[in-house]
Design an enzyme around this catalytic site. Sequence first.
Site, PDB file in Angstrom:
ATOM      1  N   GLY A  66     -72.465 -20.480   7.500  1.00 31.88           N
ATOM      2  CA  GLY A  66     -71.902 -19.564   8.488  1.00 31.88           C
ATOM      3  C   GLY A  66     -72.044 -18.101   8.118  1.00 31.88           C
ATOM      4  O   GLY A  66     -72.875 -17.716   7.290  1.00 31.88           O
ATOM      5  N   GLY A 115     -73.794 -27.722  19.239  1.00 31.75           N
ATOM      6  CA  GLY A 115     -72.888 -28.755  19.734  1.00 31.75           C
ATOM      7  C   GLY A 115     -72.094 -28.250  20.926  1.00 31.75           C
ATOM      8  O   GLY A 115     -71.720 -27.083  20.976  1.00 31.75           O
ATOM      9  N   HIS A 158     -54.320  -9.140 -24.841  1.00 34.40           N
ATOM     10  CA  HIS A 158     -54.604  -7.720 -25.061  1.00 34.40           C
ATOM     11  C   HIS A 158     -55.947  -7.586 -25.746  1.00 34.40           C
ATOM     12  O   HIS A 158     -56.231  -8.343 -26.678  1.00 34.40           O
ATOM     13  CB  HIS A 158     -53.514  -7.104 -25.943  1.00 34.40           C
ATOM     14  CG  HIS A 158     -53.800  -5.673 -26.282  1.00 34.40           C
ATOM     15  ND1 HIS A 158     -53.605  -4.665 -25.364  1.00 34.40           N
ATOM     16  CD2 HIS A 158     -54.292  -5.094 -27.408  1.00 34.40           C
ATOM     17  CE1 HIS A 158     -53.962  -3.518 -25.924  1.00 34.40           C
ATOM     18  NE2 HIS A 158     -54.383  -3.748 -27.163  1.00 34.40           N
TER      19      HIS A 158
END
Length: 469
Positions: A44, A119, A448
């Site tokens: 998509g 579709g 850290h």
Amino acid sequence: MADSPIAADVLVLGGGPGGYVAAIRAAQLGFNTVCVEMDKTLGGTCVNVGCIPSKALLNSSEHYEFMTQHAAEHGIGVDGIRIDLATMLKRKDAVVSQNTKGIEFLFRKNKITWAKGRGTLQKDNVVEVTAADGAVTTYKAKDVIIATGSVPVELPFLPFDEERVLSNVGALRIPEVPRHLIVVGGGVIGLELGSVWRRLGAKVTIIEFMPTIMPGMDEDVIKEADKIFRKQGLAIRTGSRVTGARRDGDAMFVDVEKDGATETLEADYVLVSVGRKSSLSGVDATALGLNVGKRGEVIVDNQLRTNLPNVYAIGDCIGGKLLAHKAEEEGVIAAEVIAGQKVHMHYHSIPSVVYTWPEIASVGLAEHEVKAAGREYKVGKFPFSANGRARTSGDTSGFVKFIADAKTDELLGAHLIGPNVSEMIAEVVLAFEYRGSSEDIGITVHAHPTLSEATKEAALAVLGRAIHI
Ligand code: NAD
């Protein structure tokens, strides 16, 4: 006599991030699953012409900007830097292709049928798929999931030609670095793609008709982003309306109105990024009696059911935040609801990210929304300029901001602008998912030196006990 339809358990209409994920989850749950997609590739908008290619170009252009503007600070001299745009665009296409092929692999692995073609949903969950060569295959599914996505909003006087007037599609494949790119709309697409072309050398003017860029976001973030983007060289014109445009050969003339005065700007390309709207390609809502809202979005209940029996809808076509990760999660939920599971979406913990540099990431409510809701709240903020790791890479602009309930300390909103915050937001989203407090994050040990220490410190700042400011 026509062939009888092919039976399927679940048919998903659309193979974008919502649709393909829904198909995979449905197949995992044991359903015989068909996904209909008319494009040549799966994935998509997100994978083909959205998230993935834009991030590839953002990454390439960041490297270029590092080399031209920051390498010297690191004692690295680079001579003869030049842009080979064709290679950059080819690499972007290759990245897209790796992703679309990846989805095809996942379909094969999960035994999902990719019905290639357009579709159309008909009554009683019959779906007709018309292939590019005109061949028609008909399916009948027990359950249908509509995942037909969204399309860009077009301005009537600036219709997309993808040559000079671009949507996200054309803006990802401009064949030259524009001399002047006008971007209409100072939202996510405008700022991300505007940043790409600015870094590569274009003059970029962003025209936004609201008083600020990224309207609706937390105001502290907007202020910081506006300051940084202008410093980077984006020309930002807010409170400005585009009222007309003409093309003359390769030149575009754009009329911009501000406070009653109109100015005409010339550019070689115009990107129109004024929002997207739900799309229902292949679904005739009126004929089917499908309930849709004012903006054409399919109306669903909290389990993504439409008003039609055994028809669900997910992703951009149901509106809300038009984000790939929201669509993906809705795809999972729809498949699980079909399988009879008791699940629902947690919309309060969906992050939003803008992939500029610095990046912007947020989850929950903006401060003005918390105020409007009449809640008493506390704010904690920590700047990246006080974070050791940010100093090592020279990425010291931005901050982490938390908003928490004044009495219970429950987190209500988190707004980050800074380096890599697209990744840092995941920890915060997890805290939101568990309805965590600022104390939960503040007392958690963070490695850290990392950027995520800024998250811990901002959470401690809500409690008035940050260490490094
Ligand atoms: P957007 O809604 O983010 O921004 C559109 C902007 O255009 C707004 O600021 C709006 O005020 C302005 N605008 C509208 N009409 C205008 C006009 N006539 N003149 C000037 N300005 C005008 O929309 P977008 O940037 O087009 O993105 C579309 C969708 O895609 C969004 O929903 C976005 O969430 C999604 N998207 C998300 C990402 C991401 O998550 N990183 C990236 C790209 C796109």
